[in-house]
Design an enzyme around this catalytic site. Structure first.
Site, short mmCIF file in Angstrom:
data_model
loop_
_atom_site.label_atom_id
_atom_site.label_comp_id
_atom_site.label_asym_id
_atom_site.label_seq_id
_atom_site.Cartn_x
_atom_site.Cartn_y
_atom_site.Cartn_z
N LYS A 22 0.71 32.87 -23.05
CA LYS A 22 2.07 32.35 -22.89
C LYS A 22 3.08 33.50 -22.89
O LYS A 22 3.93 33.60 -22.01
CB LYS A 22 2.39 31.38 -24.04
CG LYS A 22 3.87 31.06 -24.19
CD LYS A 22 4.16 30.05 -25.28
CE LYS A 22 4.44 30.63 -26.63
NZ LYS A 22 5.77 31.23 -26.83
N ASN A 23 2.97 34.36 -23.88
CA ASN A 23 4.01 35.38 -24.05
C ASN A 23 3.88 36.54 -23.06
O ASN A 23 4.70 37.44 -23.07
CB ASN A 23 4.04 35.88 -25.50
CG ASN A 23 4.61 34.79 -26.41
OD1 ASN A 23 5.24 33.84 -25.94
ND2 ASN A 23 4.37 34.91 -27.71
N CYS A 117 11.88 28.38 -31.43
CA CYS A 117 11.28 27.79 -32.63
C CYS A 117 12.20 27.95 -33.82
O CYS A 117 12.97 28.89 -33.91
CB CYS A 117 9.99 28.53 -32.95
SG CYS A 117 8.70 28.14 -31.81
N ARG A 122 17.31 34.23 -35.35
CA ARG A 122 16.77 35.00 -34.23
C ARG A 122 17.91 35.58 -33.42
O ARG A 122 18.25 35.10 -32.35
CB ARG A 122 15.81 34.14 -33.39
CG ARG A 122 14.64 33.68 -34.25
CD ARG A 122 13.66 32.88 -33.48
NE ARG A 122 12.78 33.69 -32.66
CZ ARG A 122 11.84 33.17 -31.87
NH1 ARG A 122 11.70 31.87 -31.79
NH2 ARG A 122 11.06 33.95 -31.16
N ASP A 308 2.20 34.96 -35.41
CA ASP A 308 1.94 33.66 -34.80
C ASP A 308 0.64 33.01 -35.29
O ASP A 308 0.42 31.83 -35.06
CB ASP A 308 1.88 33.81 -33.27
CG ASP A 308 3.16 34.40 -32.73
OD1 ASP A 308 4.20 33.75 -32.85
OD2 ASP A 308 3.13 35.53 -32.22
N ARG A 401 4.13 23.09 -25.94
CA ARG A 401 4.90 24.24 -25.48
C ARG A 401 3.99 25.46 -25.29
O ARG A 401 4.25 26.30 -24.45
CB ARG A 401 5.99 24.61 -26.49
CG ARG A 401 7.18 23.68 -26.47
CD ARG A 401 8.23 24.15 -27.45
NE ARG A 401 8.48 25.56 -27.27
CZ ARG A 401 8.93 26.39 -28.20
NH1 ARG A 401 9.20 25.94 -29.41
NH2 ARG A 401 9.11 27.67 -27.94
#
Ligand code: EPU
Length: 420
Positions: A22-23, A117, A122, A308, A401
């Protein structure tokens, strides 16, 4: 709103494939803005965050075409707009990554404060300071930020804090700038050298990606040209989660299509906790050890233990003998799920906002749980698979997600999980 019902306690066995990261996909897709040609990308996971990035790209004039299951063509030659769609960008932190290449291409971008999230503060100061040093003007209003420039020039930027997306975003901004940019105290996550490799093979000049000092010789506005298709690297977070699942419940689980070199910190913690791990070229196999023992972890930037995977590891430690200290150093709010785990029977003492002590082993029992963010959501799936009885996991959108068809892949291992 979809939910998962999970009946726990079953042993799991078989093979599970890791999808594209994903990232990484969330950075390669916006990189299309730096190109004078369409780009073709393979191994893009079918997950909600990727769909939101597609929405954002289409919202500014990119053309996204599906070629096959996980293969897409992204043509950003028609990009004119400068505004990122408010409703989406606000909910989705990955949106800020689009601002860098969009600024490089169109010289002006507006974006609302990016969401994401609920894992603590952030801020985006590192991005804003970087763009300013490269010659951009920034105006902030209650609706968001407008960043504009006549000409982007190279700059020497030292990050006050290591940031993954700021490293990637500023690296992409610098690719088209005039002159040399040096990024110091840069993040080193594997998705960063992968992005650099993609850009370099298309005409960018980036050196040092994957180390703390990255040097970019800007093209002075000349757009890149794609050469062949690019394959997204395997998702190391997903692989880490599956290894944890194997240590918790595996008769034998083989995690396929992963890059073991990206998983060393998680693997060494699992081994410390007593798991036997077999590493092959693109796979790692693991089983539940006879005795699982406690293991302290401290999350760190890569190559440290990845934040994560912290929540799933905490779940595993509820089943380990002894006390495990879980120390989250990257985000402020990433231990908030611990109360919910305690309600499932875990014995967890919160020491401060960054540290919890897990006293194991303690049997978990099923209950109704709400998924607060994608990683804690997946941790709850693992907890529910361990627990006795039935659990309902609400707010599955959060899990969708980041994880493609997770229930189907877990069912293939023998898990009793249904989407309703
Ligand atoms: N930070 C600042 N100022 C900034 C940017 C970051 O103070 O301008 C701070 C953050 O508040 C945090 C620390 O720096 O305390 C590190 O955050 P970082 O910027 O590295 O995180 P990120 O880039 O927003 C990415 C991933 C996250 C992953 C982290 C850490 C993406 C889209 N997101 O976030 O992934 O947890 O790096 O590895 O790449 C996830 O996939 O679930 C996820 C949250």
């Amino acid at each position: 709103m979809a939910e998962f019902t999970v009946r726990g306690g079953k042993k799991l066995e078989g093979e599970i494939e890791v999808m594209g990261a994903k990232n990484s996909a969330l950075k390669i897709m916006p990189a299309s803005l730096l190109f004078s040609t369409p780009i073709e990308v393979k191994n893009i996971p079918s997950i909600e965050d990727v769909f939101r990035m597609m929405d954002l790209l289409e919202g500014i004039g990119s053309d996204v075409t599906k070629i096959s299951n996980s293969r897409f063509k992204i043509d950003s030659r028609g990009v004119e707009g400068k505004d990122l769609k408010k409703g989406i960008a606000e909910r989705f932190r990955g949106s800020i990554v689009l601002a860098g290449p969009l600024l490089a291409r169109t010289k002006k971008v507006f974006f609302p404060h990016p969401g994401g999230c609920v894992i603590g503060k952030r801020p985006i100061d590192i991005f804003l300071e970087g763009w300013k040093k490269m010659g951009a003007a920034i105006s902030e209003s209650k609706d968001g930020y407008e960043v504009s420039t006549k000409l982007l020039h190279g700059a020497e930027i030292t990050f006050r804090n290591i940031s993954v997306t700021a490293t990637e975003t500023l690296m992409m901004t610098a690719v088209l700038a005039h002159g040399k940019t040096i990024l110091r105290n840069a993040a080193m996550e594997p998705e960063i050298p992968s992005l650099a490799e993609f850009l370099n093979r298309s005409g960018a000049k980036i050196k040092g990606a994957g180390t703390p000092i990255i040097e970019i010789d800007g093209t002075g506005g000349k757009l890149l040209r794609a050469k062949g298709s690019f394959e997204i690297i395997p998702d190391r977070i997903e692989a880490g989660d599956f290894l944890i699942l194997g240590a918790a419940l595996g008769k034998k689980i083989k995690v396929k299509n992963c890059e073991p070199a990206h998983l060393t910190a998680v693997i060494s913690s699992l081994e410390h906790a007593g798991a036997e791990v077999k590493i092959e070229k693109n796979s790692v196999s693991i089983s539940k050890p006879k005795i699982l023992t406690s293991c302290d972890i401290k999350t760190r930037e890569y190559p440290g233990f990845v934040t994560d995977v912290q929540a799933p590891f905490t779940v595993l430690m509820t089943q380990a003998k002894g006390e495990s200290m879980i120390f989250e150093t990257v985000f402020d709010g990433r231990l908030n799920y611990a109360d919910e785990l305690s309600r499932m029977g875990a014995k967890i003492t919160t020491l401060d906002p960054h540290r919890v002590l897990v006293h194991g082993p303690s049997p978990l029992h099923g209950r109704e749980i709400e998924s607060p963010d994608l990683r804690a959501g997946l941790a709850f799936v693992i907890a529910a698979l361990i627990a006795k009885g039935e659990s309902t996991i609400k707010n599955v959108y959060q899990i969708d997600r980041g994880y493609e068809k997770i229930e189907e892949r877990l069912q293939n291992l023998g898990a009793d999980i249904k989407r309703i």
